[in-house]
Design an enzyme around this catalytic site. Structure first.
Site, PDB file in Angstrom:
ATOM      1  N   HIS A  18      29.113  28.010 -20.243  1.00 44.70           N
ATOM      2  CA  HIS A  18      27.666  27.944 -20.015  1.00 44.70           C
ATOM      3  C   HIS A  18      27.184  29.187 -19.268  1.00 44.70           C
ATOM      4  O   HIS A  18      26.120  29.733 -19.582  1.00 44.70           O
ATOM      5  CB  HIS A  18      27.307  26.697 -19.195  1.00 44.70           C
ATOM      6  CG  HIS A  18      27.234  25.435 -19.994  1.00 44.70           C
ATOM      7  ND1 HIS A  18      26.477  25.320 -21.144  1.00 44.70           N
ATOM      8  CD2 HIS A  18      27.814  24.218 -19.801  1.00 44.70           C
ATOM      9  CE1 HIS A  18      26.590  24.081 -21.629  1.00 44.70           C
ATOM     10  NE2 HIS A  18      27.396  23.405 -20.832  1.00 44.70           N
ATOM     11  N   HIS A  58      34.652  24.865 -20.199  1.00 47.94           N
ATOM     12  CA  HIS A  58      33.345  24.462 -20.718  1.00 47.94           C
ATOM     13  C   HIS A  58      32.232  24.967 -19.796  1.00 47.94           C
ATOM     14  O   HIS A  58      31.218  25.515 -20.263  1.00 47.94           O
ATOM     15  CB  HIS A  58      33.299  22.933 -20.836  1.00 47.94           C
ATOM     16  CG  HIS A  58      31.984  22.387 -21.274  1.00 47.94           C
ATOM     17  ND1 HIS A  58      31.701  22.064 -22.588  1.00 47.94           N
ATOM     18  CD2 HIS A  58      30.858  22.105 -20.579  1.00 47.94           C
ATOM     19  CE1 HIS A  58      30.462  21.606 -22.674  1.00 47.94           C
ATOM     20  NE2 HIS A  58      29.930  21.612 -21.466  1.00 47.94           N
ATOM     21  N   GLU A  59      32.429  24.802 -18.483  1.00 45.35           N
ATOM     22  CA  GLU A  59      31.401  25.228 -17.532  1.00 45.35           C
ATOM     23  C   GLU A  59      31.330  26.751 -17.434  1.00 45.35           C
ATOM     24  O   GLU A  59      30.234  27.326 -17.334  1.00 45.35           O
ATOM     25  CB  GLU A  59      31.664  24.598 -16.162  1.00 45.35           C
ATOM     26  CG  GLU A  59      31.546  23.081 -16.147  1.00 45.35           C
ATOM     27  CD  GLU A  59      30.211  22.584 -16.671  1.00 45.35           C
ATOM     28  OE1 GLU A  59      29.176  23.256 -16.440  1.00 45.35           O
ATOM     29  OE2 GLU A  59      30.180  21.532 -17.326  1.00 45.35           O
ATOM     30  N   GLU A  76      25.664  22.787 -25.906  1.00 45.90           N
ATOM     31  CA  GLU A  76      26.893  22.060 -25.631  1.00 45.90           C
ATOM     32  C   GLU A  76      27.990  22.413 -26.627  1.00 45.90           C
ATOM     33  O   GLU A  76      29.156  22.575 -26.261  1.00 45.90           O
ATOM     34  CB  GLU A  76      26.624  20.549 -25.656  1.00 45.90           C
ATOM     35  CG  GLU A  76      25.865  20.045 -24.456  1.00 45.90           C
ATOM     36  CD  GLU A  76      26.617  20.287 -23.166  1.00 45.90           C
ATOM     37  OE1 GLU A  76      27.782  19.886 -23.061  1.00 45.90           O
ATOM     38  OE2 GLU A  76      26.044  20.915 -22.259  1.00 45.90           O
TER      39      GLU A  76
END
Length: 267
Positions: free
Chosen positions: A142, A138-139, A196
């Site tokens: 980004h 997820h990070e 997100e």
């Protein structure tokens, strides 16, 4: 004259709209406002990252070896091997990992592949390797998707960050001052719901292609929700809104990424 300036500004903004990532299997294709150059954002992120590392080291909280660090590094390396699916240039990033010994439920990945994990998120939530991969993927997403660069660009467009400051940040003192300003947009302010969702989808695909069970993203967010019950939300949730809608959206993407995960077990 006013209309001419407005038209010129609109042309500049339209010219700056684009995307540096490929859609992958999950199909993320939204155009983004990217007024500020990637090298500028990465340079400012590196200043903040170095400050963070130095502070943790001076406090005796920086972990650079041992089982916990090695575990995270092993997972990170497997995920990094997959980033070319979305951006081939990121295979050449100088990826780094910081592990900070603090009871904080948080993790991040700054522009340029600068990863930070806190021991609190791993220990308190008793994360499995698959769940760590869900957080890290997820990070990573980004950073790959340049959400930080996009948010800084939005700030420049709104004159929250002056263009003159970008041009004038040549010496160390000016760079530190600008980096501190950037940090609000890169690390502190919450991401949009759209960002997100993109990070969830891309992160799921990265994890699946790396051989981590993407279904672990659901148990991860369930654990996050449990940690927030009856107390102030974990820091991770303060910038990453978690709710039943998010879990439902993850569930909707799973049929797309599960075949990718299943394929890794046959290799």
């Amino acid at each position: 004259m006013k209309n001419t300036l407005s038209l010129a500004a609109a042309v500049v903004i339209l010219a700056a709209c684009g995307s540096t990532t490929k859609p992958g299997a999950v199909g993320v294709t939204r155009p983004q406002l990217l007024l500020v150059s990637a090298p500028t954002v990465e340079r400012m992120a590196l200043v903040s990252y170095a400050q963070q590392a130095e502070k943790a080291k001076s406090e005796g909280k920086l972990i650079t070896s041992g089982p916990e660090y090695d575990r995270l590094l092993r997972i990170a390396n497997r995920l990094k091997a997959q980033v070319g699916i979305f951006r081939e240039d990121t295979l050449q990033w100088k990826w780094q990992l910081l592990l900070i010994d603090a009871p904080v439920l948080n993790a991040s990945c700054a522009p340029g592949g600068k990863v930070t994990f806190y021991t609190g998120i791993v220990r308190q939530l008793k994360l499995t390797d698959d769940e760590i991969a869900a957080v890290m993927g997820h990070e990573f997403a980004h950073a790959l998707r340049e959400h930080g660069r996009e948010r800084v660009s939005q700030a420049v467009a709104q004159n929250t960050i002056a263009s003159a400051a970008l041009a004038g940040a040549q010496n160390r003192q000016a760079q530190v001052a600008l980096a501190n300003q950037f940090a609000q947009y890169l690390f502190v302010l919450p991401n949009s719901r759209q960002n997100e969702s993109e990070a969830d989808s891309i992160g799921l695909e990265l994890a699946a292609r790396a051989g981590f069970d993407p279904r672990a993203a659901i148990t991860l967010w369930q654990k996050m929700g449990g940690a927030a019950e009856g107390k102030s939300p974990p820091e991770f949730l303060s910038t990453h809104p978690a709710n039943t809608t998010r879990i439902a959206e993850i569930g909707a993407v799973l049929p797309t990424v599960m075949p990718l995960y299943d394929a890794t077990k046959k290799e």
